[in-house]
Design an enzyme around this catalytic site. Structure first.
Site, PDB file in Angstrom:
ATOM      1  N   HIS A 187      -0.092 -21.945  15.608  1.00  0.00           N
ATOM      2  CA  HIS A 187       1.231 -22.479  15.913  1.00  0.00           C
ATOM      3  C   HIS A 187       1.207 -23.697  16.839  1.00  0.00           C
ATOM      4  CE1 HIS A 187       3.120 -19.336  13.756  1.00  0.00           C
ATOM      5  NE2 HIS A 187       2.966 -18.398  14.650  1.00  0.00           N
TER       6      HIS A 187
ATOM      7  N   HIS B  94       5.581 -20.750  10.454  1.00  0.00           N
ATOM      8  CA  HIS B  94       7.042 -20.766  10.504  1.00  0.00           C
ATOM      9  C   HIS B  94       7.566 -21.668  11.625  1.00  0.00           C
ATOM     10  CE1 HIS B  94       6.361 -17.542  13.532  1.00  0.00           C
ATOM     11  NE2 HIS B  94       7.494 -17.962  14.051  1.00  0.00           N
TER      12      HIS B  94
ATOM     13  N   GLU C 256       6.339 -14.869  25.574  1.00  0.00           N
ATOM     14  CA  GLU C 256       7.101 -13.784  24.969  1.00  0.00           C
ATOM     15  C   GLU C 256       7.193 -12.621  25.947  1.00  0.00           C
ATOM     16  OE1 GLU C 256       6.401 -13.328  20.381  1.00  0.00           O
ATOM     17  OE2 GLU C 256       4.456 -13.527  21.349  1.00  0.00           O
TER      18      GLU C 256
ATOM     19  N   LYS D 122      11.228 -24.766  11.829  1.00  0.00           N
ATOM     20  CA  LYS D 122      12.333 -24.776  12.779  1.00  0.00           C
ATOM     21  C   LYS D 122      13.012 -26.139  12.818  1.00  0.00           C
ATOM     22  CE  LYS D 122      10.706 -21.137  15.867  1.00  0.00           C
ATOM     23  NZ  LYS D 122      11.969 -20.374  15.851  1.00  0.00           N
TER      24      LYS D 122
ATOM     25  N   ARG E  17       0.831  -1.213   0.000  1.00  0.00           N
ATOM     26  CA  ARG E  17       0.000   0.000   0.000  1.00  0.00           C
ATOM     27  C   ARG E  17       0.859   1.254   0.000  1.00  0.00           C
ATOM     28  NH1 ARG E  17      -4.105  -0.972   4.899  1.00  0.00           N
ATOM     29  NH2 ARG E  17      -2.101  -1.507   5.870  1.00  0.00           N
TER      30      ARG E  17
ATOM     31  N   LYS F  40       1.871 -12.597  25.870  1.00  0.00           N
ATOM     32  CA  LYS F  40       2.712 -11.412  25.722  1.00  0.00           C
ATOM     33  C   LYS F  40       3.117 -10.887  27.100  1.00  0.00           C
ATOM     34  CE  LYS F  40       2.254 -10.882  21.173  1.00  0.00           C
ATOM     35  NZ  LYS F  40       3.405 -10.952  20.249  1.00  0.00           N
TER      36      LYS F  40
END
Length: 477
Positions: free
Chosen positions: A247, A185, A223, A189, A62, A333
């Protein structure tokens, strides 16, 4: 700085590792994922000789840029995450990169193909929010760009069962299933793949990989980061959709699958889908939601938001191998540490001959999914001295100490290369994705209440009640 295969390859690569000539079209090319992972990853693949002999990268987003403007953006991204590239290497890579507005993409791809010559394929990487998938895929179909093409779709794939089915129908309108690469992803790993190697290549582990010997399994992805600039995405998605469906349940499939007949895409996908089919629907009573203190004050967040930034869940796989073995998932988080850990906790043997008053944790096999990662196992051994006293000991396999870690590909590098090769082994399939949304439907329909937790903690205390024997805290992995 990331160490990868690109830093080490000097000998010619086998021909079967080199993709056909390609035009790679990167949607969302100025976004955060492209800046952090995709552009540095493509550059490292070029350095490693794992991009096609002739290729062009056509970027679009964009944000309007000139060719030189995009090349400068890409150079800054590579420099930030890998260090300054060598001038000759960068010049070669940049010469193959250009920028196009989306409404001029057909002509840009045609020019890139004319520069490459006959016989090239197309790879489209949609690094855009899921709500944009449908419109882009339909455009690729109606313009004919989907011919001779594969498409990589970022997660999450849909937001519930109905939207996943609708999105699958839209994508199948332009691409056959074998040309669709739904990326996770985590599956790229090295240590996730090593779960398969450890189980199926070693006679010491596969015989005990079942409910007779395993007490429970934990998959833990905390995280320390906040949501950062992703408030719009996070408010719409939340941690459950963002991490559990995409995940952690995918990693669970690798841990719990039956032995595939071969390490081929079809055989591996068949077994992971069977795990999803055997999962019991997740009930809200088996899930704890949390939200870190201060989340509602983040830029772009509703001051009364009930969006979860933490999830702990108990999942059951009802088949002969796993009946009665709970799988505990945790992610969040602003937690105490950033780790990616899979813990296999084994049943305790009778220990009447020993003093059991110390209350040892169960024997555990721990997969650290970090880069480059490790595998360790705990066991009880005699403490030196005049009495029969037990203490916890550990065996550890560490990639950096055991193998040449410079030869490993980062997850995104590996998966982009697989897509260029047409190898879907480490990607997900339409029926598997839809089944996982079906498993998660009870939680989405009746979400549990959101508990507050302090930044830097391990989440709300209510999550501890899910796991009778306690969480394997990642800092102790």
């Amino acid at each position: 700085m990331t160490t990868s295969l690109a830093a080490a390859v000097t000998d010619p690569l086998p021909a079967d590792l080199i993709p056909e000539n390609h035009v790679v079209v990167l949607f969302g090319a100025t976004g955060d994922l492209a800046r952090r992972k995709l552009l540095p990853g493509l550059f490292r693949l070029a350095q490693a000789g794992l991009l096609p002999p002739r290729y062009r990268i056509v970027a679009t987003s964009r944000t309007e840029l000139s060719d030189d403007g995009f090349r400068a953006f890409a150079h800054e991204a590579v420099t930030e995450f890998d260090g300054p590239p060598a001038e000759d290497a960068w010049a070669s890579f940049a010469a193959n990169a250009s920028f196009s507005a989306q409404d001029a993409l057909v002509d840009a791809v045609a020019r890139a193909e004319a520069e490459i010559g006959d016989g090239c394929r197309r790879l489209f990487y949609l690094s855009v929010p899921p709500v944009a998938f449908g419109g882009i895929v339909e455009m690729l179909g109606t313009t004919g760009l989907s011919e001779r093409a594969r498409v990589i779709l970022e997660k999450p794939f849909g937001t519930d069962l109905e939207s996943a089915r609708d999105l699958n129908a839209t994508v199948h309108g332009a691409f056959e299933e074998k040309r669709i690469f739904r990326i996770d992803h985590f599956l790229g790993k090295e240590t996730v793949q090593n779960i398969l190697a450890l189980r199926f290549a070693n006679g010491i582990f596969e015989p005990i990989w079942n409910r007779d010997h395993i007490d429970h399994v934990q998959i833990d992805v905390p995280e320390t980061l906040s949501i950062g600039t992703r408030a719009a995405f996070y408010e719409e998605t939340g941690a459950f959709r963002d991490m559990i469906v995409t995940h952690l349940l995918q990693v669970l499939g690798f841990v719990a699958m039956e032995p595939p007949t071969s390490f081929s895409a079809k055989a591996l996908l068949n077994e992971t889908v069977k795990v999803a089919e055997a999962m019991r629907p997740i009930e809200p009573a088996d899930v704890v939601f949390g939200q870190y203190a201060g989340y509602r004050g983040e830029d772009g967040v509703d001051p009364e938001s009930e969006t979860e930034t933490f999830v702990a869940a108990r999942v059951h796989v009802d088949n002969w191998r796993w009946a009665g073995v709970p799988f505990y998932l945790r992610t969040g988080k602003r937690m105490a540490a950033t780790r990616r850990v899979v813990t296999i906790a084994f049943r305790d043997p009778p220990r009447r001959m020993f003093d059991s008053s110390n209350g040892f944790r169960p024997n555990e096999l721990v997969f650290d999914l970090g880069d480059p990662g490790s595998i360790s196992t705990t066991f009880l051994a005699k403490v030196p001295g005049p009495t029969m006293e037990l203490g916890t000991a550990r065996f550890t396999f560490d990639y950096e100490q055991s193998f040449q870690s410079a030869h490993q590909l980062e997850a995104y590098e590996r998966l982009i290369h697989d897509a260029l090769m047409g190898d879907r082994t480490l990607f997900t399939r339409a029926d598997g994705i839809e089944r996982l949304w079906e498993v998660c439907a009870p939680v989405l329909e009746s979400p549990p209440r959101v508990h507050p937790y302090f930044p830097g903690s391990w989440g709300p205390p209510a999550a501890d009640d899910l796991v009778p024997r306690g969480w394997h805290l990642p800092e102790a992995a």
